[in-house]
Write an enzyme that holds these catalytic residues in place. Structure first.
Site: not given
Ligand code: COA
Length: 261
Positions: A66, A112, A115, A135
């Protein structure tokens, strides 16, 4: 409708819905979820569509969860519960769709995203994909059915491991525990998903819907009730023209011409 967050294309009975916000790893904003609900409803209503594939744009993510900006903006618990119930409803509409839905997991399927993949009927992952329910690291729990569908797929114990630790696992590990059904080289993911979708699309549509429904309903009740339900769905299949065609074609040693009737 012009989609802002999805790409939707249909060809030869297969509708491919691609989450298209690669700049945020295809995170599910409310707007994306609303578009998904519309795309799913349209695919259900379109007689030409017989199988659906969900995937993500770009090489990095299926769906990274999400949208965390929107999660941050939730003002209180009441709105949080409404948010979860609303998202669950859209995932139920995928699970209960009369047409098969395949998740082609091309990268991160987190929160999400995982999910969503679990609400699909079949999951194929690229060998580069990573899955998990992180989460807990945000101070929340899965809210789009993750605490319920994950244990049903991998068992209670491993589901707790993933949800309580917030760990992300590889596609191979997801295959080992039954979270995905097949892992293929990244370059072959879409071809594999499309080939399977075409094979399924060639099957009798009513029998597909009845089989999916029988598995979904039956797996949530006791075995005796589940088998009684299966018998009722078998009866409905027997009442179709496709059953007559399928059995006659076999006996006449020719390919069946199914009409979805
Ligand atoms: N919601 C909003 N933005 C998100 C996102 C999410 N779930 N997941 C990634 N992004 C955004 C990041 O903020 C980043 O934006 P920016 O360029 O403006 O800083 C962009 O996507 C790229 O992500 P980044 O974190 O820089 O990539 P990475 O390769 O370093 O890491 C992940 C990849 C997937 C490990 C990391 O993005 C992450 O942990 N995301 C969240 C996952 C999560 O917790 N999901 C559950 C949500 S309920």
């Amino acid at each position: 409708m012009d989609y802002q967050n999805l790409l939707v294309e249909s060809e030869e009975g297969v509708c491919i819905i691609t989450f298209n916000r690669p700049q945020v790893l295809n995170a599910l904003s409310r707007a994306t979820m609303l578009e998904l609900a519309t795309a799913i409803e349209r695919a259900e209503g379109d007689e030409q569509v017989r199988c659906i594939i969900l995937t993500g744009a770009g090489a990095k993510a299926f769906v990274a969860g999400a949208d965390i900006h929107e999660l941050h903006a939730i003002p209180n618990g009441t709105v949080g519960a409404e948010f979860a119930t609303w998202g669950q409803g859209i995932l139920f509409s995928i699970e209960n769709l009369r047409k098969p839905v395949i998740a082609a997991i091309n990268g991160y399927a987190l929160g999400g995203g995982c999910e969503l993949a679990m609400a699909c009927d079949i999951r194929i992952a690229a060998d580069t994909a990573k899955l998990g329910q992180p989460e807990i690291n945000l101070g929340i729990i899965p809210g789009y059915g993750g605490t319920q569908r994950l244990p049903r797929l991998v068992g209670k114990s491993y589901a707790k491991w993933l949800i309580l630790s917030g760990e992300t696992i590889s596609a191979q590990e997801a295959l080992r525990v039954g979270l995905v059904d097949k892992v293929v080289p990244s370059s072959e993911l879409m071809a594999t998903a499309i080939e399977l979708a075409h094979r399924i699309a060639g099957k009798p549509a009513l029998a597909l819907a009845l089989a999916k429904n029988s598995i979904n309903v039956g797996s949530e009740v006791d075995l005796v009730s589940a088998c009684a339900y299966e018998a009722s769905q078998f009866g409905l299949a027997c009442a179709t023209e496709d059953r007559v065609e399928g059995t006659v074609a076999f006996l006449e040693k020719r390919p069946a011409q199914f009409k979805g009737k």
